[in-house]
Design a protein around this motif. Structure first.
Motif, PDB file in Angstrom:
ATOM      1  N   ASN A  52      45.871  27.368  49.740  1.00 52.30           N
ATOM      2  CA  ASN A  52      46.717  26.193  49.883  1.00 52.30           C
ATOM      3  C   ASN A  52      48.098  26.381  49.288  1.00 52.30           C
ATOM      4  N   ASP A  53      48.191  27.103  48.165  1.00 53.18           N
ATOM      5  CA  ASP A  53      49.492  27.193  47.498  1.00 53.18           C
ATOM      6  C   ASP A  53      49.918  28.620  47.179  1.00 53.18           C
ATOM      7  N   GLY A  54      49.067  29.591  47.470  1.00 49.76           N
ATOM      8  CA  GLY A  54      49.429  30.983  47.217  1.00 49.76           C
ATOM      9  C   GLY A  54      49.418  31.377  45.757  1.00 49.76           C
ATOM     10  N   ASN A  55      48.899  30.490  44.894  1.00 51.12           N
ATOM     11  CA  ASN A  55      48.800  30.856  43.482  1.00 51.12           C
ATOM     12  C   ASN A  55      47.763  31.949  43.281  1.00 51.12           C
ATOM     13  N   THR A  56      47.970  32.730  42.220  1.00 53.10           N
ATOM     14  CA  THR A  56      47.044  33.810  41.911  1.00 53.10           C
ATOM     15  C   THR A  56      46.183  33.444  40.708  1.00 53.10           C
ATOM     16  N   TYR A  57      44.964  33.953  40.707  1.00 52.55           N
ATOM     17  CA  TYR A  57      44.009  33.675  39.652  1.00 52.55           C
ATOM     18  C   TYR A  57      43.335  34.979  39.240  1.00 52.55           C
ATOM     19  N   TYR A  58      42.969  35.054  37.954  1.00 49.37           N
ATOM     20  CA  TYR A  58      42.356  36.266  37.414  1.00 49.37           C
ATOM     21  C   TYR A  58      41.167  35.921  36.531  1.00 49.37           C
ATOM     22  N   ALA A  59      40.157  36.768  36.600  1.00 49.78           N
ATOM     23  CA  ALA A  59      39.057  36.673  35.647  1.00 49.78           C
ATOM     24  C   ALA A  59      39.533  37.160  34.286  1.00 49.78           C
ATOM     25  N   SER A  61      38.176  39.087  32.316  1.00 49.15           N
ATOM     26  CA  SER A  61      37.856  40.506  32.111  1.00 49.15           C
ATOM     27  C   SER A  61      38.950  41.445  32.604  1.00 49.15           C
ATOM     28  N   VAL A  62      39.821  40.958  33.486  1.00 46.01           N
ATOM     29  CA  VAL A  62      40.860  41.828  34.046  1.00 46.01           C
ATOM     30  C   VAL A  62      42.270  41.297  33.814  1.00 46.01           C
ATOM     31  N   LEU A  63      42.389  40.129  33.215  1.00 49.10           N
ATOM     32  CA  LEU A  63      43.691  39.538  32.987  1.00 49.10           C
ATOM     33  C   LEU A  63      44.558  40.461  32.139  1.00 49.10           C
ATOM     34  N   GLY A  64      45.756  40.722  32.624  1.00 47.54           N
ATOM     35  CA  GLY A  64      46.670  41.613  31.931  1.00 47.54           C
ATOM     36  C   GLY A  64      46.520  43.075  32.323  1.00 47.54           C
ATOM     37  N   ARG A  65      45.449  43.419  33.019  1.00 48.16           N
ATOM     38  CA  ARG A  65      45.249  44.805  33.463  1.00 48.16           C
ATOM     39  C   ARG A  65      45.331  44.941  34.982  1.00 48.16           C
ATOM     40  N   PHE A  66      44.892  43.923  35.696  1.00 44.59           N
ATOM     41  CA  PHE A  66      44.887  43.958  37.164  1.00 44.59           C
ATOM     42  C   PHE A  66      45.921  42.963  37.695  1.00 44.59           C
ATOM     43  N   THR A  67      46.530  43.316  38.817  1.00 45.99           N
ATOM     44  CA  THR A  67      47.505  42.442  39.471  1.00 45.99           C
ATOM     45  C   THR A  67      47.231  42.414  40.971  1.00 45.99           C
ATOM     46  N   ILE A  68      47.204  41.231  41.549  1.00 44.52           N
ATOM     47  CA  ILE A  68      47.020  41.084  42.986  1.00 44.52           C
ATOM     48  C   ILE A  68      48.377  40.835  43.631  1.00 44.52           C
ATOM     49  N   SER A  69      48.583  41.430  44.808  1.00 45.84           N
ATOM     50  CA  SER A  69      49.844  41.236  45.503  1.00 45.84           C
ATOM     51  C   SER A  69      49.623  41.313  47.002  1.00 45.84           C
ATOM     52  N   THR A  70      50.613  40.840  47.751  1.00 44.56           N
ATOM     53  CA  THR A  70      50.521  40.809  49.210  1.00 44.56           C
ATOM     54  C   THR A  70      51.739  41.471  49.828  1.00 44.56           C
TER      55      THR A  70
END
Length: 124
Positions: A52-59, A61-70
């Motif tokens: 709906n808004d394109g916001n990103t969310y992280y668990a 366990s991976v916050l600060g280490r993994f990044t999602i992008s498009t």
């Protein structure tokens, strides 16, 4: 259709980028999430982009280490992983759904469309 790729063997502390290429629909209009599953474990939500808004969310366990992008030009969603640990070893999957809002996109059970897994092994 979703095609996940980019898995492999990486040393602890290393980095890896996974790709999830979509066909038949535009990733801009769907929630897309990354999940992983190790043998004997439940499927874990890692990161997602809500529909709906394109916001990103992280668990946590991976916050600060993994990044999602498009990359809209390639209709592909990426998971950039750094600071990898042996406990990150698992099969990684991407999934898509047209109607997942907010942090519900981290819940595997809500997704209708799944790609095949790509194996990530973190070992020295």
């Amino acid at each position: 259709q979703l095609q996940a790729s980019g898995g492999g063997l990486v040393q602890p502390g290393g980095s890896l980028t996974l790709s999830c290429a979509a066909s038949g629909f535009g990733v801009d209009n769907y929630a897309v999430g990354w999940f992983r599953q190790a043998p004997g474990d439940d499927r874990e939500g890692l990161s997602c982009i809500s529909s709906n808004d394109g916001n990103t969310y992280y668990a946590d366990s991976v916050l600060g280490r993994f990044t999602i992008s498009t990359d809209r030009s390639k209709n592909t969603v990426y998971l950039h992983m750094s600071g990898l640990k042996p406990e990150d070893t698992a099969n990684y999957y991407c999934a898509a759904d047209p109607n997942l809002f907010g942090s519900s996109c981290l819940v595997a059970g809500w997704y209708d469309y799944w790609g095949q897994g790509t194996l990530v092994t973190v070992s020295s």
